[in-house]
Write an enzyme that holds these catalytic residues in place. Structure first.
Site, PDB file in Angstrom:
ATOM      1  N   GLY A 152       0.757  -1.249   0.000  1.00 34.67           N
ATOM      2  CA  GLY A 152       0.000   0.000   0.000  1.00 34.67           C
ATOM      3  C   GLY A 152       0.778   1.284   0.000  1.00 34.67           C
TER       4      GLY A 152
ATOM      5  N   PRO B  57       4.850  -5.069  -0.334  1.00 40.46           N
ATOM      6  CA  PRO B  57       4.877  -3.896  -1.205  1.00 40.46           C
ATOM      7  C   PRO B  57       4.856  -4.290  -2.681  1.00 40.46           C
ATOM      8  CG  PRO B  57       7.077  -4.353  -0.373  1.00 40.46           C
ATOM      9  CD  PRO B  57       6.167  -5.349   0.271  1.00 40.46           C
ATOM     10  N   GLY B  58       4.096  -3.582  -3.472  1.00 39.68           N
ATOM     11  CA  GLY B  58       4.068  -3.817  -4.915  1.00 39.68           C
ATOM     12  C   GLY B  58       4.501  -2.554  -5.637  1.00 39.68           C
ATOM     13  N   ARG B  59       3.598  -1.574  -5.633  1.00 38.27           N
ATOM     14  CA  ARG B  59       3.814  -0.332  -6.378  1.00 38.27           C
ATOM     15  C   ARG B  59       5.170   0.325  -6.079  1.00 38.27           C
ATOM     16  NH1 ARG B  59      -0.431   3.028  -7.968  1.00 38.27           N
ATOM     17  NH2 ARG B  59      -1.742   1.912  -6.485  1.00 38.27           N
TER      18      ARG B  59
ATOM     19  N   ARG C 286      -4.493   3.071 -15.909  1.00 41.25           N
ATOM     20  CA  ARG C 286      -4.597   3.819 -14.645  1.00 41.25           C
ATOM     21  C   ARG C 286      -5.236   5.209 -14.790  1.00 41.25           C
ATOM     22  NH1 ARG C 286      -1.290   5.195 -11.500  1.00 41.25           N
ATOM     23  NH2 ARG C 286      -2.417   4.497  -9.677  1.00 41.25           N
TER      24      ARG C 286
ATOM     25  N   TYR D  37      -8.584   5.191 -12.580  1.00 40.76           N
ATOM     26  CA  TYR D  37      -8.450   5.839 -11.256  1.00 40.76           C
ATOM     27  C   TYR D  37      -8.212   7.340 -11.366  1.00 40.76           C
ATOM     28  CZ  TYR D  37      -6.970   0.964 -10.538  1.00 40.76           C
ATOM     29  OH  TYR D  37      -6.857  -0.399 -10.561  1.00 40.76           O
TER      30      TYR D  37
ATOM     31  N   CYS E  52     -11.578   3.575 -29.058  1.00 40.12           N
ATOM     32  CA  CYS E  52     -12.851   4.246 -29.335  1.00 40.12           C
ATOM     33  C   CYS E  52     -13.665   4.455 -28.060  1.00 40.12           C
ATOM     34  CB  CYS E  52     -13.635   3.450 -30.359  1.00 40.12           C
ATOM     35  SG  CYS E  52     -12.659   3.235 -31.832  1.00 40.12           S
ATOM     36  N   GLU E  53     -13.123   5.216 -27.134  1.00 41.85           N
ATOM     37  CA  GLU E  53     -13.826   5.593 -25.907  1.00 41.85           C
ATOM     38  C   GLU E  53     -13.280   6.945 -25.463  1.00 41.85           C
ATOM     39  OE1 GLU E  53     -14.663   3.056 -22.785  1.00 41.85           O
ATOM     40  OE2 GLU E  53     -14.323   1.204 -23.895  1.00 41.85           O
TER      41      GLU E  53
END
Ligand code: LLP
Length: 416
Positions: free
Chosen positions: A237, A274-276, A312, A316, A343-344
């Site tokens: 986190g 931990p990842g990020r 991302r 988010y 196409c968005e």
């Protein structure tokens, strides 16, 4: 070191990014081994060897990244059989692997038990009983920790908040107590500890410190009943600074956690996931400016990477820095929305960015090493991009760009 300009050209370590684009094409994820190592060491140096750093594989699961972390001594946090297979394939230590997630299916539990993983972070009563039954069938002992949902607001984006009671994750302390009592008497369950994960991209340490107090209260309560825990797992986190915002460093994070544990005289070994913070800053997504376009008074960069390559910003509203690979003095800066070809209207990589660029230039979306490639998809039938890692003056392809044939390799044209 790291990503820097030299003669107005962005480099990764000693390699000009333009060279990588010539060699491997666009778009492309590029990682710096030096930054990856720096981030890993930031944690490793502060923790004792009895304390475990289980890198969260979901942040970036490329085998070359996992293999480097494994070599440096990492444990792993996994959430699927696929991630377990990746850890094994990369030579990771399965005994230092913890298995989180609310929906572990029978097959995954079985494979994890057979592989002798370090610990299951159990998220519900029904999961505990299921793990126990499968362990019994296999004549195995499942090592477990219960994941507590401490109902603490991590003050991050709602989609990545996991420690509030209205989310699907973990269980309350009250619900955990009878399960610990049950596990203590089960011949197929071995209690290792207690765990939690509050959410992702946390930018203050307070929530972690509050969680420690709650988990230690529970551990003390269990001790009174002769149920002794060995480990306290705080999950992952810790956030990174995407926009020059001040965030706690790994050093501050580790120090404050260790102080909080010491204050309570807790003899529990710390596990973190931990990842990020390990991979985000180590990676960029490089994309080519295909077109410049103006609609009424809005300027657009149409890039060759889109939300399928980096979701991302769309999912988010993440704001990641966007830098030109070549800094130009010959063009005026303009305000652009950097968008992809999908196409968005949610297909943007960044909004309102001041850039001096022309078609054919390259841009770097910074801090894309975590939840970048690992969340990418084939939406709009776009092959997933190449991944490259740089070590000093050398670059290595660690995932080839997908081919068109790979898009439909599992499909069959069937007529009824
Ligand atoms: N442990 C557990 C049980 C987790 O669910 C997660 C992330 C981690 C550890 C690692 O958290 P980190 O240190 O990376 O914050 N896709 C989102 C992030 C989702 C995080 C999900 N769980 C994003 O791009 O922001």
């Amino acid at each position: 070191m790291s990503f820097h300009y030299l003669n107005r050209e962005l480099h990764v370590e000693e390699v000009p990014i333009t060279n990588i684009m010539v060699k491997f094409g666009s778009p492309c994820y590029i990682y710096s081994q030096a930054i990856l190592h720096r981030q890993w060491c930031a944690f490793k140096q502060l923790l004792q060897s009895s304390q475990q750093i289980c890198y969260a594989v979901k942040a970036n699961s490329n085998l070359a990244i996992l293999a480097r972390l494994a070599k440096w001594g990492a444990g792993f946090d996994i959430v699927s059989g696929g991630e377990l297979a990746r850890v094994m394939q990369a030579g990771g230590d399965v005994r230092k692997t913890v298995f989180s997630g609310v929906g572990k299916i029978n097959e995954e539990i079985k494979i994890a038990l057979q592989a002798n993983i370090g610990c299951f972070n159990v998220e519900s009563e029904s999961e505990l009983f299921r793990i126990e039954a499968i362990a019994k069938n296999l004549h195995k002992m499942a090592i477990i920790a219960l994941r507590i949902n401490p109902n603490i607001d991590a003050k991050t984006h709602p989609y990545i908040t996991t420690g509030l009671k209205e989310t699907k994750f973990g269980m309350s302390g009250n619900d955990a107590l009878p399960l610990y009592r049950h596990a203590a008497t089960s011949p197929h369950l071995k209690i290792q500890g207690i765990s939690c994960h509050l959410g992702s991209q946390l930018t203050t340490l307070d929530p972690f410190l509050q969680a420690i107090e709650q988990l230690l209260d529970l551990a003390e309560q269990l001790k009174k009943e002769n149920i002794e825990l060995k480990t306290i797992n705080l999950g992952g986190g810790l956030g990174v600074s995407y926009q020059q915002k001040k965030v706690p460093t790994p050093q501050e994070y580790c120090q404050q956690i260790l102080v909080a544990l010491k204050k309570r005289n807790a003899r529990l070994q710390l596990i973190i996931e931990p990842g990020r913070i390990i991979t985000a800053q180590a990676g960029i997504l490089v994309t080519k400016v295909e077109y410049l376009k103006t609609n009424s008074d809005k300027n657009f960069v149409i890039a060759d990477a889109g939300m399928n390559d980096l979701i991302r910003p769309a999912l988010y509203h993440a704001e990641q820095n966007i830098l030109p690979i070549i800094q130009r003095c010959d063009l005026p800066e303009k305000n652009y929305d950097v968008v992809g070809p999908i196409c968005e209207s949610s297909d943007f990589l960044g909004k309102n960015r001041q850039l001096a660029i022309q078609a054919g230039d390259y841009l770097a979306i910074m801090d894309s090493g975590a939840y970048g490639f690992s969340m990418s998809s084939n939406y709009n039938s776009r092959p997933r991009v190449a991944e490259v890692i740089v070590d000093k003056n050398q670059s290595f392809l660690i995932r080839s760009r997908e081919t068109l044939e790979q898009l439909w390799q599992n499909e069959k044209i069937v007529h009824s």
